[in-house]
Scaffold this active site. Sequence first.
Site, mmCIF file in Angstrom:
data_model
loop_
_atom_site.group_PDB
_atom_site.id
_atom_site.type_symbol
_atom_site.label_atom_id
_atom_site.label_comp_id
_atom_site.label_asym_id
_atom_site.label_seq_id
_atom_site.Cartn_x
_atom_site.Cartn_y
_atom_site.Cartn_z
ATOM 1 N N ASN A 4 0.812 -1.219 0.000
ATOM 2 C CA ASN A 4 0.000 0.000 0.000
ATOM 3 C C ASN A 4 0.850 1.275 0.000
ATOM 4 O OD1 ASN A 4 -2.266 1.564 0.076
ATOM 5 N ND2 ASN A 4 -2.962 0.918 2.109
ATOM 6 N N HIS B 251 -15.235 -4.640 9.955
ATOM 7 C CA HIS B 251 -14.887 -3.343 10.555
ATOM 8 C C HIS B 251 -16.111 -2.485 10.769
ATOM 9 C CE1 HIS B 251 -10.463 -2.783 9.198
ATOM 10 N NE2 HIS B 251 -10.710 -4.041 9.481
ATOM 11 N N ASP C 220 -8.213 -1.685 17.137
ATOM 12 C CA ASP C 220 -6.885 -1.448 16.567
ATOM 13 C C ASP C 220 -6.368 -0.096 17.056
ATOM 14 O OD1 ASP C 220 -4.634 -1.286 14.991
ATOM 15 O OD2 ASP C 220 -5.659 -1.823 13.122
ATOM 16 N N HIS D 239 -3.441 1.032 16.089
ATOM 17 C CA HIS D 239 -2.607 1.540 14.987
ATOM 18 C C HIS D 239 -1.232 2.041 15.447
ATOM 19 C CE1 HIS D 239 -5.592 0.925 11.925
ATOM 20 N NE2 HIS D 239 -6.499 1.594 12.599
ATOM 21 N N ARG E 290 -0.373 -11.299 13.297
ATOM 22 C CA ARG E 290 -1.310 -10.842 12.260
ATOM 23 C C ARG E 290 -0.718 -10.702 10.870
ATOM 24 N NH1 ARG E 290 -5.508 -8.485 11.743
ATOM 25 N NH2 ARG E 290 -4.683 -6.491 11.020
ATOM 26 N N HIS F 180 -4.051 -10.282 8.731
ATOM 27 C CA HIS F 180 -4.457 -9.014 8.142
ATOM 28 C C HIS F 180 -5.289 -9.293 6.888
ATOM 29 C CE1 HIS F 180 -2.653 -4.947 6.515
ATOM 30 N NE2 HIS F 180 -3.816 -4.746 7.104
ATOM 31 N N ASP G 124 -6.264 -3.349 1.057
ATOM 32 C CA ASP G 124 -5.039 -3.256 0.250
ATOM 33 C C ASP G 124 -4.403 -4.627 0.001
ATOM 34 O OD1 ASP G 124 -4.759 -2.404 3.123
ATOM 35 O OD2 ASP G 124 -2.660 -2.830 2.727
ATOM 36 N N GLU H 129 -9.126 -11.301 9.341
ATOM 37 C CA GLU H 129 -9.767 -10.022 9.028
ATOM 38 C C GLU H 129 -10.371 -10.089 7.618
ATOM 39 O OE1 GLU H 129 -6.988 -6.803 8.886
ATOM 40 O OE2 GLU H 129 -8.551 -5.277 8.973
ATOM 41 N N TRP I 280 6.131 7.750 17.418
ATOM 42 C CA TRP I 280 6.490 6.332 17.255
ATOM 43 C C TRP I 280 6.371 5.917 15.819
ATOM 44 C CZ3 TRP I 280 8.751 6.483 21.475
ATOM 45 C CH2 TRP I 280 8.171 7.109 22.566
#
Length: 402
Positions: free
Chosen positions: A37, A122, A210, A212, A283, A312, A316, A339, A402
């Site tokens: 992606n 989601h 999540d 992220h 994942r 995952h 994408d 997912e 981060w």
Amino acid sequence: MRIVDARVIVTCPGRNFVTLKIVTSDGVTGVGDATLNGRELAVASYLRDHVVPTLIGRDASRIEDTWQYLYRGAYWRRGPVTMSAIAAVDTALWDIKGKVAGLPVYQLLGGRCRDGVTVYGHANAETVPEVLAEVARYVDLGYRAVRVQTAVPGLPATYGVGKDRMFYEPADAAIPTETTWSTERYLVHTPQVFAAVRDEFGPHLKLLHDAHHRLTPIEAARLGKDLEPYRLTWLEDPVPAELQEGFRLIRQHTTTPIAVGEVFNTIFDCQQLITEQLIDYVRTTVVRAGGISHLRRIFDLAALHHVRSGSHGATDLSPVCMAAALHVDLSIPNFGLQEYMRHTEATDEVFPHAYRFADGYLHPGEEPGLGVDIDESAAARYPYAPASLPVNRLTDGSMHNW
Ligand code: KDG
Ligand code: MG
């Protein structure tokens, strides 16, 4: 059976995908996803300029040897570009092996360990009442597990919460959009969201969230503790994982299960996390981690240490990756969850596939190989369009640390 052709196909039926199609001297074809992606053309070039010339004339049945050749032979190991390219070759060769054998790939991997692959969808929305309606929509569709994300009040936009609902796509502009982040606001708001969702849907629906990679270990520990009453199936990507030992601190403080790994590309990214039992779900998925062959190594190591898979499956990752992931999911003993973010109609048209959703499960189908293909003439109607993932800044304007 020799490889006589290998084509790299870049297409954008709503979002960009990179696909490798390998053709053998017997006329058998196999496909592999190589989509990274926001960096799609880097992998397309890696394949076209450096990998494809070495494939022509190779024995298509030598999957493991080809993997080792591409991984060790390049000298420069690992990294998302390299491993996505290797994944595409590996996946396409498994597809070919299945077609030659006349068997779906999951049979070559040892056969079924379960009847179907449990998936999560989601639910994302701006506000708590809106997200409750989204969760209800997934429950009505038969889902047994739902990831819940809302906007953080006081912030103009929150990553993971889009305008579209079922077909949400985070990569939105050629030059990255910039969004703002406040950990303080997020840590106050998120437990309130899950209190409302549990209250509405009762104790049995599997709920996920999540983060992220936005938190420090001690902030993640605080969130994990605050979410304990709502019994999440997992808290995903609480911190960035370059520092694997950072997860020890989270573990010391909370029983909320931890999932991580969508950005990992080899077993070395998660070896400490797995062997020290610092996580509960790993994942990574087929395209990101060197294909079916290497992903199985990761999941086998995980099985030894009570860690389950949670691959995952965002938009994408193309239907080719999804099909391949489902064959792995069906055949491993330590599957956890898969997912499943639905692709658009245009994407499904470009990638005809045998996998089907029913009653909360995905089924890869019984076609020989992976049960997925790319329609090259449909793909040609959707030219590449640059799109990047957003960049995050803190409220004082500095890059998110981060
Ligand atoms: O390319 C990035 C997306 O796949 C990612 O942001 C989605 O975090 C994500 C998820 O868990 O699906
Ligand atoms: Mg994620």
